[in-house]
Design an enzyme around this catalytic site. Sequence first.
Site, PDB file in Angstrom:
ATOM      1  N   LYS A  89     -22.276 -13.601 -90.621  1.00  0.00           N
ATOM      2  CA  LYS A  89     -21.158 -14.357 -91.206  1.00  0.00           C
ATOM      3  C   LYS A  89     -21.527 -15.840 -91.235  1.00  0.00           C
ATOM      4  CE  LYS A  89     -17.492 -11.104 -90.174  1.00  0.00           C
ATOM      5  NZ  LYS A  89     -17.005 -10.655 -91.484  1.00  0.00           N
ATOM      6  N   ARG A 119     -22.581  14.779 -95.275  1.00  0.00           N
ATOM      7  CA  ARG A 119     -22.305  16.224 -95.298  1.00  0.00           C
ATOM      8  C   ARG A 119     -21.328  16.585 -96.413  1.00  0.00           C
ATOM      9  NH1 ARG A 119     -20.329  16.480 -89.171  1.00  0.00           N
ATOM     10  NH2 ARG A 119     -18.947  15.000 -90.149  1.00  0.00           N
ATOM     11  N   LYS A 172     -18.606   2.492 -98.096  1.00  0.00           N
ATOM     12  CA  LYS A 172     -17.778   2.148 -99.256  1.00  0.00           C
ATOM     13  C   LYS A 172     -17.337   0.692 -99.228  1.00  0.00           C
ATOM     14  CE  LYS A 172     -13.421   3.558 -98.248  1.00  0.00           C
ATOM     15  NZ  LYS A 172     -12.405   4.555 -97.986  1.00  0.00           N
ATOM     16  N   HIS A 221     -19.399  -7.539 -81.583  1.00  0.00           N
ATOM     17  CA  HIS A 221     -19.122  -8.727 -82.399  1.00  0.00           C
ATOM     18  C   HIS A 221     -18.683  -9.924 -81.545  1.00  0.00           C
ATOM     19  CE1 HIS A 221     -19.585  -5.995 -85.625  1.00  0.00           C
ATOM     20  NE2 HIS A 221     -18.344  -5.570 -85.723  1.00  0.00           N
ATOM     21  N   LEU A 240     -12.374 -29.216 -92.312  1.00  0.00           N
ATOM     22  CA  LEU A 240     -13.473 -28.860 -93.210  1.00  0.00           C
ATOM     23  C   LEU A 240     -13.242 -27.417 -93.666  1.00  0.00           C
ATOM     24  CD1 LEU A 240     -16.210 -29.239 -94.576  1.00  0.00           C
ATOM     25  CD2 LEU A 240     -17.328 -28.830 -92.416  1.00  0.00           C
ATOM     26  N   TYR A 287     -27.238   9.367 -84.360  1.00  0.00           N
ATOM     27  CA  TYR A 287     -28.493   8.627 -84.598  1.00  0.00           C
ATOM     28  C   TYR A 287     -29.738   9.421 -84.174  1.00  0.00           C
ATOM     29  CZ  TYR A 287     -25.748   4.250 -85.144  1.00  0.00           C
ATOM     30  OH  TYR A 287     -24.873   3.282 -85.536  1.00  0.00           O
ATOM     31  N   SER A 294     -20.451   8.807 -97.418  1.00  0.00           N
ATOM     32  CA  SER A 294     -19.058   9.160 -97.725  1.00  0.00           C
ATOM     33  C   SER A 294     -18.077   8.321 -96.908  1.00  0.00           C
ATOM     34  CB  SER A 294     -18.840  10.638 -97.380  1.00  0.00           C
ATOM     35  OG  SER A 294     -19.195  10.846 -96.011  1.00  0.00           O
ATOM     36  N   GLY A 295     -18.582   7.503 -95.992  1.00  0.00           N
ATOM     37  CA  GLY A 295     -17.724   6.849 -94.999  1.00  0.00           C
ATOM     38  C   GLY A 295     -17.176   5.483 -95.389  1.00  0.00           C
ATOM     39  N   GLN A 338     -13.001 -16.013 -90.673  1.00  0.00           N
ATOM     40  CA  GLN A 338     -12.389 -15.369 -91.832  1.00  0.00           C
ATOM     41  C   GLN A 338     -10.894 -15.232 -91.618  1.00  0.00           C
ATOM     42  OE1 GLN A 338     -14.626 -11.725 -91.435  1.00  0.00           O
ATOM     43  NE2 GLN A 338     -12.907 -10.664 -90.536  1.00  0.00           N
TER      44      GLN A 338
HETATM   45  N1  LIG Z   1     -16.192   0.487 -91.174  1.00  0.00           N
HETATM   46  C1  LIG Z   1     -16.593  -0.736 -90.930  1.00  0.00           C
HETATM   47  O1  LIG Z   1     -16.022  -1.710 -91.442  1.00  0.00           O
HETATM   48  C2  LIG Z   1     -17.753  -0.971 -90.058  1.00  0.00           C
HETATM   49  C3  LIG Z   1     -18.401   0.052 -89.407  1.00  0.00           C
HETATM   50  N2  LIG Z   1     -19.500  -0.204 -88.628  1.00  0.00           N
HETATM   51  C4  LIG Z   1     -20.227   0.861 -87.946  1.00  0.00           C
HETATM   52  O2  LIG Z   1     -20.735   1.779 -88.900  1.00  0.00           O
HETATM   53  C5  LIG Z   1     -20.770   3.090 -88.372  1.00  0.00           C
HETATM   54  C6  LIG Z   1     -20.020   4.017 -89.307  1.00  0.00           C
HETATM   55  O3  LIG Z   1     -18.685   3.538 -89.407  1.00  0.00           O
HETATM   56  P1  LIG Z   1     -17.665   4.072 -90.509  1.00  0.00           P
HETATM   57  O4  LIG Z   1     -18.308   4.236 -91.828  1.00  0.00           O
HETATM   58  O5  LIG Z   1     -16.488   3.216 -90.423  1.00  0.00           O
HETATM   59  O6  LIG Z   1     -17.302   5.499 -89.906  1.00  0.00           O
HETATM   60  P2  LIG Z   1     -16.749   6.786 -90.608  1.00  0.00           P
HETATM   61  O7  LIG Z   1     -15.820   7.425 -89.653  1.00  0.00           O
HETATM   62  O8  LIG Z   1     -16.248   6.502 -91.977  1.00  0.00           O
HETATM   63  O9  LIG Z   1     -18.067   7.697 -90.654  1.00  0.00           O
HETATM   64  C7  LIG Z   1     -19.094   7.589 -91.634  1.00  0.00           C
HETATM   65  C8  LIG Z   1     -19.506   8.991 -92.083  1.00  0.00           C
HETATM   66  O10 LIG Z   1     -20.120   9.661 -90.995  1.00  0.00           O
HETATM   67  C9  LIG Z   1     -19.770  11.019 -90.993  1.00  0.00           C
HETATM   68  N3  LIG Z   1     -19.137  11.294 -89.695  1.00  0.00           N
HETATM   69  C10 LIG Z   1     -17.987  10.793 -89.200  1.00  0.00           C
HETATM   70  N4  LIG Z   1     -17.751  11.245 -87.955  1.00  0.00           N
HETATM   71  C11 LIG Z   1     -18.783  12.047 -87.665  1.00  0.00           C
HETATM   72  C12 LIG Z   1     -19.142  12.798 -86.520  1.00  0.00           C
HETATM   73  N5  LIG Z   1     -18.365  12.808 -85.427  1.00  0.00           N
HETATM   74  N6  LIG Z   1     -20.303  13.489 -86.565  1.00  0.00           N
HETATM   75  C13 LIG Z   1     -21.082  13.464 -87.649  1.00  0.00           C
HETATM   76  N7  LIG Z   1     -20.798  12.755 -88.762  1.00  0.00           N
HETATM   77  C14 LIG Z   1     -19.674  12.072 -88.763  1.00  0.00           C
HETATM   78  C15 LIG Z   1     -18.803  11.245 -92.144  1.00  0.00           C
HETATM   79  O11 LIG Z   1     -19.551  11.723 -93.250  1.00  0.00           O
HETATM   80  P3  LIG Z   1     -19.688  13.277 -93.633  1.00  0.00           P
HETATM   81  O12 LIG Z   1     -18.614  14.024 -92.928  1.00  0.00           O
HETATM   82  O13 LIG Z   1     -19.550  13.289 -95.115  1.00  0.00           O
HETATM   83  O14 LIG Z   1     -21.047  13.615 -93.203  1.00  0.00           O
HETATM   84  C16 LIG Z   1     -18.322   9.848 -92.475  1.00  0.00           C
HETATM   85  O15 LIG Z   1     -18.017   9.707 -93.836  1.00  0.00           O
HETATM   86  C17 LIG Z   1     -20.150   2.995 -86.989  1.00  0.00           C
HETATM   87  O16 LIG Z   1     -21.187   2.916 -86.061  1.00  0.00           O
HETATM   88  C18 LIG Z   1     -19.362   1.685 -87.029  1.00  0.00           C
HETATM   89  O17 LIG Z   1     -19.294   1.048 -85.788  1.00  0.00           O
HETATM   90  C19 LIG Z   1     -19.994  -1.473 -88.499  1.00  0.00           C
HETATM   91  C20 LIG Z   1     -19.398  -2.521 -89.118  1.00  0.00           C
HETATM   92  C21 LIG Z   1     -18.230  -2.379 -89.945  1.00  0.00           C
HETATM   93  O1  LIG Z   2     -17.545  -3.365 -87.016  1.00  0.00           O
HETATM   94  C1  LIG Z   2     -16.422  -3.267 -87.473  1.00  0.00           C
HETATM   95  O2  LIG Z   2     -15.940  -4.294 -88.190  1.00  0.00           O
HETATM   96  C2  LIG Z   2     -14.854  -4.114 -89.075  1.00  0.00           C
HETATM   97  C3  LIG Z   2     -14.346  -5.516 -89.395  1.00  0.00           C
HETATM   98  O3  LIG Z   2     -15.344  -6.235 -90.050  1.00  0.00           O
HETATM   99  P1  LIG Z   2     -14.960  -7.571 -90.843  1.00  0.00           P
HETATM  100  O4  LIG Z   2     -16.249  -8.129 -91.281  1.00  0.00           O
HETATM  101  O5  LIG Z   2     -14.090  -7.128 -91.980  1.00  0.00           O
HETATM  102  O6  LIG Z   2     -14.223  -8.426 -89.888  1.00  0.00           O
HETATM  103  C4  LIG Z   2     -13.757  -3.264 -88.450  1.00  0.00           C
HETATM  104  O7  LIG Z   2     -12.768  -2.983 -89.398  1.00  0.00           O
HETATM  105  C5  LIG Z   2     -14.363  -1.976 -87.943  1.00  0.00           C
HETATM  106  O8  LIG Z   2     -13.383  -1.267 -87.196  1.00  0.00           O
HETATM  107  C6  LIG Z   2     -15.534  -2.202 -87.056  1.00  0.00           C
HETATM  108  O9  LIG Z   2     -16.221  -0.959 -86.850  1.00  0.00           O
END
Ligand SMILES: NC(=O)C1=CN([C@@H]2O[C@H](COP(=O)(O)OP(=O)(O)OC[C@H]3O[C@@H](n4cnc5c(N)ncnc54)[C@H](OP(=O)(O)O)[C@@H]3O)[C@@H](O)[C@H]2O)C=CC1
Ligand SMILES: O=C1O[C@H](COP(=O)(O)O)[C@@H](O)[C@H](O)[C@H]1O
Length: 471
Positions: A215, A72, A44, A273, A422, A154, A39-40, A395
């Site tokens: 990347k 959830r 997406k 990163h 380049l 985790y 859902s996060g 990027q």
């Molecule tokens: N967003 C990005 O661009 C990037 C994110 N990441 C990493 O990916 C991981 C997830 O990031 P992201 O998707 O942005 O985070 P979100 O805040 O969107 O969390 C993902 C999902 O986890 C559940 N969640 C959120 N907070 C909690 C909590 N405190 N306890 C339990 N479940 C929770 C929710 O789902 P529900 O409530 O439906 O269970 C939520 O939809 C992180 O470790 C982040 O560093 C890495 C690279 C890029």
């Molecule tokens: O790891 C994460 O990266 C994204 C940015 O990724 P990018 O490939 O679009 O540069 C950032 O938005 C997010 O906060 C972070 O958790």
Amino acid sequence: MGSGEWCLQKRDSFKSETLVGNETVPEIGCLSIIVLGASGDLAKKKTFPALFHLYCQGFLPPIEVHIFGYARTKISDDELRNRIRGYLVSERSASPSKDVSKFLQLIKYVSGSYDAAEGFQMLDKEISKHETSKNSLEGSSRRLFYLALPPSVYPSVCRMIRRYCMKKSNLGGWTRIVVEKPFGRDLGSAEELSSQIGELFDEPQIYRIDHYLGKELVQNLLVLRFANRFFLPLWNRDNIDNVQIVFREDFGTEGRGGYFDEYGIIRDIIQNHLLQVLCLVAMEKPVSLKPERIRDEKVKVLQSVLPIKDEEVVLGQYEGYRDDPTVPDHSNTPTFATVILRIHNERWEGVPFILKAGKALNSRKAEIRVQFKDVPGDIFKCKKQGRNEFVIRLQPSEAMYMKLMVKQPGLEMSTVQSELDLSYRQRYQGVTIPEAYERLILDTYDPCPFLSLKYYCLQCLPLQLVGLDKR
Ligand SMILES: NC(=O)C1=CN([C@@H]2O[C@H](COP(=O)(O)OP(=O)(O)OC[C@H]3O[C@@H](n4cnc5c(N)ncnc54)[C@H](OP(=O)(O)O)[C@@H]3O)[C@@H](O)[C@H]2O)C=CC1
Ligand SMILES: O=C1O[C@H](COP(=O)(O)O)[C@@H](O)[C@H](O)[C@H]1O
């Protein structure tokens, strides 16, 4: 290939083999990819789109693949599909809307908590149903669990997978887990996390990923540095004045405050990163491309980083951050940070590595800027026009360019700064550069024969090594 034509080398999918005891067994069973945290934001914006790109290129054949979302939030299959539909765009698809619909039909959603048996038993049932429908032999099925979740969950998620979602794997099957950064909050919690996961899974089953390593221009760093004669003698303190590694984003937390506020910009971007990029810029040549050898060189760089001085850190929070309803009202979590790292070794003594990261800034950009020292004995008096710089733009619009001084064309002997450019879009016209996550995910289930497995999935870099854990 004629001059001026370029193509991206296409990687063929091939049937992997897995080691069972002393024998290699072909992987013939069906593949289930389970996105936890479906859902996060990550799921997406990055995970499902990357899976879609892989699907469009034939790396996820519907005949053997199924995708599951788990979280959830209580939503139906169709609601999940509708949430991600708008993010599925592929330049490689001949008929995009048909492909999107077909791809979405591969996705099933299961709702459940991250620490209770019920949801995971339900998930296991759904995966098994799919495996049976594909006539996958017991022991041959492959299950890839992708944790698109905050690291705080985790351990419980891994326990649930281990207890309720593991199958026999004596016929080439496997269970793998993919975990995201940040890997804990500091050295202590990273080590604890590592041992908790390590008790449940063997090392080859665990993939700790950092998508910046996937990347295109980060991948290019090794080639650039170690396959080009002219960088070798220049890449050091005698010639380089400073190195800037910058990440800027033009949007804020956008509902991710629950995750972000617990970690902040240093743990979200800099510790993982930007430090990975710094290591690739600063490390010595590894003895081979084996992941362990690259890791060894990175660790040496980190061990040479001096403790950071308070006066070489700037922290900030963008205005409006606390207006996000998912952010606590009195949060002082930094959304911007500049940190100067100093590497105490023969190559880099005295050269500041300036790491900058910020959310909700006025533009989106990630780049490495290597600034060279002034030319000694400047007979052209051109210092004011700027120094030599080598810029690697990760990027948007991948590019590498060198800023250099040239003679202003014409009768006069005057100088002007110009660029050797380049730009990938111009140079590699018609080539679609893969998204970082495409490479990473593909490598977790279909390792590239030309690179060692886990090339992108290197160990996390402890915050404490560079003293960032206190912020
Ligand atoms: N967003 C990005 O661009 C990037 C994110 N990441 C990493 O990916 C991981 C997830 O990031 P992201 O998707 O942005 O985070 P979100 O805040 O969107 O969390 C993902 C999902 O986890 C559940 N969640 C959120 N907070 C909690 C909590 N405190 N306890 C339990 N479940 C929770 C929710 O789902 P529900 O409530 O439906 O269970 C939520 O939809 C992180 O470790 C982040 O560093 C890495 C690279 C890029
Ligand atoms: O790891 C994460 O990266 C994204 C940015 O990724 P990018 O490939 O679009 O540069 C950032 O938005 C997010 O906060 C972070 O958790």
